[in-house]
Design a protein around this motif. Sequence first.
Motif, PDB file in Angstrom:
ATOM      1  N   ASP A   8       0.609  -0.871   0.173  1.00  0.00           N
ATOM      2  CA  ASP A   8      -0.165   0.310   0.227  1.00  0.00           C
ATOM      3  C   ASP A   8       0.693   1.021   0.260  1.00  0.00           C
ATOM      4  O   ASP A   8      -0.019   2.351   0.013  1.00  0.00           O
ATOM      5  N   GLY A  46      -1.748  -2.598  -4.075  1.00  0.00           N
ATOM      6  CA  GLY A  46      -2.626  -1.973  -2.774  1.00  0.00           C
ATOM      7  C   GLY A  46      -2.782  -3.143  -1.427  1.00  0.00           C
ATOM      8  O   GLY A  46      -1.394  -3.916  -1.205  1.00  0.00           O
ATOM      9  N   ALA A  55      -7.363  -4.568  -1.510  1.00  0.00           N
ATOM     10  CA  ALA A  55      -7.633  -3.383  -1.696  1.00  0.00           C
ATOM     11  C   ALA A  55      -7.206  -2.295  -3.028  1.00  0.00           C
ATOM     12  O   ALA A  55      -5.872  -2.225  -2.659  1.00  0.00           O
ATOM     13  N   HIS A  57      -6.112   1.174  -4.977  1.00  0.00           N
ATOM     14  CA  HIS A  57      -5.702   2.353  -3.960  1.00  0.00           C
ATOM     15  C   HIS A  57      -6.818   3.648  -4.818  1.00  0.00           C
ATOM     16  O   HIS A  57      -7.492   3.277  -5.027  1.00  0.00           O
ATOM     17  N   GLU A  58      -6.361   4.824  -3.653  1.00  0.00           N
ATOM     18  CA  GLU A  58      -7.843   5.630  -3.157  1.00  0.00           C
ATOM     19  C   GLU A  58      -7.222   6.546  -4.630  1.00  0.00           C
ATOM     20  O   GLU A  58      -7.725   7.586  -5.594  1.00  0.00           O
ATOM     21  N   VAL A  59      -5.763   7.296  -4.913  1.00  0.00           N
ATOM     22  CA  VAL A  59      -5.120   7.875  -5.722  1.00  0.00           C
ATOM     23  C   VAL A  59      -4.552   6.645  -6.549  1.00  0.00           C
ATOM     24  O   VAL A  59      -4.573   5.946  -6.783  1.00  0.00           O
ATOM     25  N   ASN A  60      -4.333   7.739  -7.645  1.00  0.00           N
ATOM     26  CA  ASN A  60      -3.703   7.258  -9.113  1.00  0.00           C
ATOM     27  C   ASN A  60      -2.428   7.472  -9.300  1.00  0.00           C
ATOM     28  O   ASN A  60      -2.347   8.936  -9.148  1.00  0.00           O
ATOM     29  N   ASP A  63      -1.679  12.058  -9.422  1.00  0.00           N
ATOM     30  CA  ASP A  63      -2.764  12.667  -8.808  1.00  0.00           C
ATOM     31  C   ASP A  63      -1.654  13.750  -7.748  1.00  0.00           C
ATOM     32  O   ASP A  63      -0.803  13.370  -7.811  1.00  0.00           O
ATOM     33  N   ALA A  87      -0.952   4.653   1.848  1.00  0.00           N
ATOM     34  CA  ALA A  87      -1.195   5.312   1.371  1.00  0.00           C
ATOM     35  C   ALA A  87      -2.277   6.295   2.710  1.00  0.00           C
ATOM     36  O   ALA A  87      -3.020   6.894   2.739  1.00  0.00           O
ATOM     37  N   ASP A  88      -2.302   5.803   3.897  1.00  0.00           N
ATOM     38  CA  ASP A  88      -2.905   6.103   5.287  1.00  0.00           C
ATOM     39  C   ASP A  88      -2.211   8.385   5.268  1.00  0.00           C
ATOM     40  O   ASP A  88      -2.982   8.331   5.687  1.00  0.00           O
ATOM     41  N   ILE A  93      -6.890  14.565  -1.776  1.00  0.00           N
ATOM     42  CA  ILE A  93      -6.007  14.834  -3.708  1.00  0.00           C
ATOM     43  C   ILE A  93      -6.677  16.265  -4.358  1.00  0.00           C
ATOM     44  O   ILE A  93      -7.641  16.931  -3.602  1.00  0.00           O
TER      45      ILE A  93
END
Length: 95
Positions: A8, A46, A55, A57-60, A63, A87-88, A93
Motif C-alpha cells: 500500500d 494495494g 484493496a 488505491h484511492e489515488v492514481n 494525482d 496510503a494512509d 487529492i
Amino acid sequence: MKVVPLGDKLVVKRLESAEKTAGGILLPDAAREQPQQGRVLSVGDGLMLPDGTRAPHEVNEGDRVVFSSYSGAEVTIDEEKLLILNADDILAIVR
C-alpha cells in the motif's frame, strides 16, 4: 529508473517550495518550508486483505496530493528526492 513501491505504498515527488513570500521577499533555502503537496509517481499493488485479495488505491499515478508534514521516508534516486508514503499518509487529492 522507475521506483515501484510494494503493497500500500506510494512514491511521491514534492512540489517546489515558494521562493518568495507574498510581499516579494526572497527566501533562502534554509528558511523555506517543505511543501506538503506532491505528485504521485507510482503506486503499489494495494493493501493485502485477510481474504488474500488486494484493496485498490484511492489515488492514481499523476494525482496531486496533500500529505502530512513528517510522513514517509525521503530517498534520493538518480539525484531526485522522492518520498515513499503509506496510503494512509495521504490526506486529500487536489483536483
